[in-house]
Design a protein around this motif. Structure first.
Motif, PDB file in Angstrom:
ATOM      1  N   SER A   1       6.765 -54.583 -23.965  1.00 17.69           N
ATOM      2  CA  SER A   1       7.059 -53.170 -24.115  1.00 17.69           C
ATOM      3  C   SER A   1       6.615 -52.391 -22.886  1.00 17.69           C
ATOM      4  N   ILE A   2       7.502 -51.526 -22.398  1.00 20.54           N
ATOM      5  CA  ILE A   2       7.172 -50.597 -21.323  1.00 20.54           C
ATOM      6  C   ILE A   2       7.155 -49.192 -21.920  1.00 20.54           C
ATOM      7  N   VAL A   3       6.081 -48.466 -21.672  1.00 20.57           N
ATOM      8  CA  VAL A   3       5.955 -47.085 -22.143  1.00 20.57           C
ATOM      9  C   VAL A   3       5.761 -46.195 -20.916  1.00 20.57           C
ATOM     10  N   VAL A   4       6.547 -45.138 -20.824  1.00 16.01           N
ATOM     11  CA  VAL A   4       6.466 -44.212 -19.686  1.00 16.01           C
ATOM     12  C   VAL A   4       6.018 -42.849 -20.191  1.00 16.01           C
ATOM     13  N   ASN A   5       4.989 -42.304 -19.571  1.00 17.42           N
ATOM     14  CA  ASN A   5       4.498 -40.984 -19.941  1.00 17.42           C
ATOM     15  C   ASN A   5       5.333 -39.929 -19.224  1.00 17.42           C
ATOM     16  N   THR A   6       6.121 -39.188 -19.978  1.00 20.25           N
ATOM     17  CA  THR A   6       6.946 -38.133 -19.403  1.00 20.25           C
ATOM     18  C   THR A   6       6.317 -36.782 -19.768  1.00 20.25           C
ATOM     19  N   SER A   7       7.071 -35.829 -20.254  1.00 19.40           N
ATOM     20  CA  SER A   7       6.506 -34.518 -20.583  1.00 19.40           C
ATOM     21  C   SER A   7       7.564 -33.664 -21.256  1.00 19.40           C
ATOM     22  N   ILE A   8       7.114 -32.748 -22.115  1.00 20.70           N
ATOM     23  CA  ILE A   8       8.080 -31.808 -22.695  1.00 20.70           C
ATOM     24  C   ILE A   8       8.603 -30.833 -21.653  1.00 20.70           C
ATOM     25  N   ASN A   9       8.002 -30.786 -20.470  1.00 18.74           N
ATOM     26  CA  ASN A   9       8.545 -29.933 -19.405  1.00 18.74           C
ATOM     27  C   ASN A   9       9.937 -30.373 -18.989  1.00 18.74           C
ATOM     28  N   ALA A  10      10.307 -31.607 -19.311  1.00 16.94           N
ATOM     29  CA  ALA A  10      11.672 -32.053 -19.052  1.00 16.94           C
ATOM     30  C   ALA A  10      12.673 -31.329 -19.948  1.00 16.94           C
ATOM     31  N   ARG A  11      12.180 -30.749 -21.060  1.00 25.34           N
ATOM     32  CA  ARG A  11      13.026 -30.059 -22.026  1.00 25.34           C
ATOM     33  C   ARG A  11      12.974 -28.541 -21.879  1.00 25.34           C
ATOM     34  N   LEU A  12      11.961 -28.043 -21.198  1.00 17.89           N
ATOM     35  CA  LEU A  12      11.711 -26.609 -21.157  1.00 17.89           C
ATOM     36  C   LEU A  12      12.023 -26.024 -19.783  1.00 17.89           C
ATOM     37  N   GLY A  13      12.573 -24.827 -19.765  1.00 16.62           N
ATOM     38  CA  GLY A  13      12.790 -24.135 -18.500  1.00 16.62           C
ATOM     39  C   GLY A  13      11.613 -23.231 -18.197  1.00 16.62           C
ATOM     40  N   MET A  14      10.434 -23.830 -18.045  1.00 10.17           N
ATOM     41  CA  MET A  14       9.211 -23.055 -17.844  1.00 10.17           C
ATOM     42  C   MET A  14       9.123 -22.591 -16.398  1.00 10.17           C
ATOM     43  N   PRO A  15       9.041 -21.291 -16.153  1.00  9.33           N
ATOM     44  CA  PRO A  15       8.960 -20.796 -14.774  1.00  9.33           C
ATOM     45  C   PRO A  15       7.784 -21.410 -14.023  1.00  9.33           C
ATOM     46  N   GLY A  16       8.028 -21.722 -12.759  1.00 11.65           N
ATOM     47  CA  GLY A  16       6.972 -22.256 -11.907  1.00 11.65           C
ATOM     48  C   GLY A  16       6.804 -23.759 -11.945  1.00 11.65           C
ATOM     49  N   THR A  17       7.631 -24.444 -12.744  1.00 11.95           N
ATOM     50  CA  THR A  17       7.448 -25.895 -12.891  1.00 11.95           C
ATOM     51  C   THR A  17       8.622 -26.689 -12.334  1.00 11.95           C
ATOM     52  N   LEU A  18       9.397 -26.097 -11.435  1.00 11.48           N
ATOM     53  CA  LEU A  18      10.648 -26.710 -10.999  1.00 11.48           C
ATOM     54  C   LEU A  18      10.479 -28.158 -10.547  1.00 11.48           C
TER      55      LEU A  18
END
Length: 251
Positions: free
Chosen positions: A131-148
């Protein structure tokens, strides 16, 4: 407990936060654990905390040229891997007007290229049922200013999980993502903010979370354990969102 009994697990970025909590949990669940980290002092402290039976390897996931050496060092200790938790990553933020090419490249070097080439170099050690597990983030789903730059790197990592799952399915290797929301880890201490600024930012972010708080590294480690173990044997290409309801519920 023995959900990873007789398994061998490598956790990148295993010296603090989610990585360290996962190393403790995996070890307690019966796995032989290897961790990586780029800071030698934190690496030594983590190994002391975890115990002498845990292998600690200095490696910088953003430096692709170092990854063959990582694979060689892993092979000195074990002949295969059952679990690869790609947790190493960085979070740095800047609005569009202040974003530099150097910062963009620094973030993508570890959060995107690091994922691809860590898997590539360690793939010969992964066999059927691993099994391979990759730590991503909910920032991939959100258009949060400053996190481009950060958000785009995590969106890329999420896409990589899908493609890797498709490519490696024929080998019997599963690939899944964990997407945490805000978690109380040393990562936030590295943002260059004062304690007061961090508290204000945390309080503001907590208003978006239906459960009303940040997660803990141990809670994310539990999600990683599920994806690492045979309990998730029918999961691949998926995303385990652990965000206190932020992206699913209106608080």
């Amino acid at each position: 407990m023995s959900r990873l009994k007789d398994k061998i697990a490598l956790i990148t970025g295993g010296t603090t936060g989610i990585g360290l909590a996962s190393a403790h949990l995996f070890r307690n669940e019966g796995a032989r654990v290897l961790i990586t980290g780029q800071d030698t002092q934190r690496l030594a402290a983590a190994q002391k905390d975890l115990g002498d039976d845990v292998v600690a390897i200095r490696s910088d996931a953003s430096k692709i040229a170092e990854l063959p050496q990582l694979a060689a060092q892993v092979k000195q200790h074990v002949d295969h891997l059952d679990v690869l938790f790609i947790n190493a990553g960085i979070a740095k933020f800047a609005p569009l007007e202040e974003l530099t090419e150097d910062l963009f490249d620094e973030i993508h070097a570890i959060n995107v290229k690091g994922v691809v080439f860590t898997v590539q170099q360690l793939l010969p050690l992964l066999g059927k049922g691993s099994s391979i597990v990759v730590n991503t983030s909910i920032n991939a789903r959100l258009g949060m200013p400053g996190t481009l730059a950060y958000a785009s790197s995590k969106a890329a990592a999420r896409s990589l999980v899908r493609v890797l799952a498709g490519e490696l399915a024929k080998r019997g290797i599963r690939v899944n993502a964990i997407s945490p929301g805000p978690v109380t880890t040393p990562l936030y201490d590295k943002l260059g903010m004062s304690a007061q600024q961090l508290e204000e930012r945390a309080a503001q972010m907590a208003t978006h979370i239906p459960l009303g708080r940040f997660g803990t590294p141990e809670e994310i480690a539990n999600a990683a354990l599920f994806l690492a173990s045979a309990e998730s044997s029918y999961f691949t290409g998926g995303e385990f969102v652990a965000d206190g309801g932020w992206t699913q519920v209106i608080p």
